[in-house]
Design an enzyme around this catalytic site. Sequence first.
Site: not given
Ligand code: FAD
Ligand code: NDP
Length: 515
Positions: A83, A88, A91, A224, A228, A490, A495
């Site tokens: 995140c 997050c 992004k 997502y 995004e 408003h 609203e």
């Molecule tokens: P993480 O935050 O992924 O933390 C896991 C940590 O463990 C990492 O630092 C990793 O390197 C470490 N780790 C892994 N294996 C080991 C190991 N063996 N030993 C030590 N450390 C290790 N969520 C939202 O709510 N709002 C958003 O707007 C949003 N935007 C997102 C945008 C993107 C591009 C992505 C990819 C995700 C987004 N998410 C968003 C999802 C959110 O980031 C994740 O749901 C959240 O970070 C999960 O938290 P976590 O604690 O499970 O894992």
């Molecule tokens: P998702 O698992 O949500 O979606 C994967 C997407 O990739 C789907 O549209 C899938 O299509 C498509 N896909 C899979 N394989 C292929 C392929 N070979 N070629 C073309 N398209 C393909 O993954 P994301 O990485 O988007 O997000 C992961 C999670 O991270 C989300 O579920 C969300 O919980 C979290 N996240 C949250 C955000 C937020 O809160 N704003 C922002 C970003 C991430 P199909 O549907 O056909 O399988």
Amino acid sequence: MRAPIIFKPFGLKHSQLFGSGVKLFRYLTTTTVPQDYDLVVIGGGSGGLACAKEAAGYGAKVAVLDFVTPSPHGTVWGLGGTCVNVGCIPKKLMHQAALLGKDLKDASAFGWNVKAKEVQLNWDQLVMAVTNHVGSLNWGHRITLRDKQVTYLNASGTLLDRHTILARDKKDTETVVRAQTVVLATGGRPRYPSVPGAELAITSDDLFRLRRPPGRTLCVGGSYVSLECAGFLTGLGFDTTVLLRSIPLRGFDQQMAGLVVSGMEKLGTRVLRGSEPLRLERADGGGVRVVLTPGGGHQTPPEVYDTVLLAVGRDPDTARLGLDRVGVEIHQKTGKIITRDDRTSVDNIYAIGDTVQNAPELTPVAIQAGRLLASRLFGGAQLHMDYSGVPTTVFTPFEYSCVGLSEEQARSQLDEIEVYHAFYRPLEYAVPNRDCSSCYIKAVCERAAPQKVLGLHFIGPNAGEVMQGFSVAMRSGLTVESLRQSVGIHPTCAEEVVKLNITKRSGLDPTVTGC
Ligand code: FAD
Ligand code: NDP
């Protein structure tokens, strides 16, 4: 609070311990010796840090291990997990930069002396601003851990047995820590599809620190991350294409998802439908040529992109944990950890966050699960994480926020539903005459009075800000009646939610006119 544990740190390196032979290994693996820590959390992301800090607040002795494996392109980052570093936060900042660009271009309509053509982005400056902010958050986490006397090990954790963890840092120095309770919070990493040339593409792990402007970009995926990123890249001025192999935003209300995508198309994002990458090749001049599978019966000619962003889902980061060795059960297909009330199949080992089967992959979910778990383990609390009714926002140019059931889900679960809806025009769009054809609200409700709201969906400016309060109301049993009795604020977009009065069944035009 549990009975206090007598601590006796080993203070030995793993190599020293194991160099002394099997006897010492047995000593280490016996569960009767005093533990180093009450709690060791593996993974210092959203969930792990929240759990560790909360536990320390109850007086537990806690250690957090966090280690970032570099992306295939060599990108690395600091403490805080996905995140903070590659999710997050960067992004949302890039999304904000894109929104600002649009505002600047529209500013002349409000009397500002701005020439739209001169509004241009400096990518390096944006990346620096984002990276600096992320750096301050990394630092903040370290300070908080120190203040709360949580031991932070910048090391990768592997379970040797159910109480013993091998911590290996980037210099391959190994330390053994022991814990009464272990929490696995290792999150996930972007998936690379098994397509020839996939290594030429980047993922969201690389995008926010890209050293060069991304240029002409293909975002592969329809959910997502892809939408995004495509949204803000388009807004920042890059020629951006989304490759959508099936439906957008699977699992979301499809009418809303369709509006999100059509809104993006109107703002300039190109969407290629029905294909996925067949192979990627290095093109002359340094770009990436993308050959697609035939889509909709026709073959799209290969095109060259400066950047290909793979956003095709994420896999749990569990490979290094040694789960097999200790018998932690994982889901056969997803590889995610199977839990019941956050407990894994091994009774002193828990798991939270993205690495858990069936948990929504969202930061507030990981945080809440971590906090509640710590309060149960060390604070005598009983409350468990409720994974239902979780609100979420997709930060596309037209932001989409929702909570509860989609219209499709409600129709499949109930015989009769009522859907209230409205197309509305945000006041701020009026003067610059912005397109507002995606600004839409939908309340999916029970048909019978008082018409409990089962799902609420909002597309428009600041969607997350609008919906947070409504999601709280949903937890308290929000009904259409109570919406009607609420007085609006408003002039706002929010609203329009309390003003909803046209049902889909009526067939009346749901376009809001006037105040
Ligand atoms: P993480 O935050 O992924 O933390 C896991 C940590 O463990 C990492 O630092 C990793 O390197 C470490 N780790 C892994 N294996 C080991 C190991 N063996 N030993 C030590 N450390 C290790 N969520 C939202 O709510 N709002 C958003 O707007 C949003 N935007 C997102 C945008 C993107 C591009 C992505 C990819 C995700 C987004 N998410 C968003 C999802 C959110 O980031 C994740 O749901 C959240 O970070 C999960 O938290 P976590 O604690 O499970 O894992
Ligand atoms: P998702 O698992 O949500 O979606 C994967 C997407 O990739 C789907 O549209 C899938 O299509 C498509 N896909 C899979 N394989 C292929 C392929 N070979 N070629 C073309 N398209 C393909 O993954 P994301 O990485 O988007 O997000 C992961 C999670 O991270 C989300 O579920 C969300 O919980 C979290 N996240 C949250 C955000 C937020 O809160 N704003 C922002 C970003 C991430 P199909 O549907 O056909 O399988």
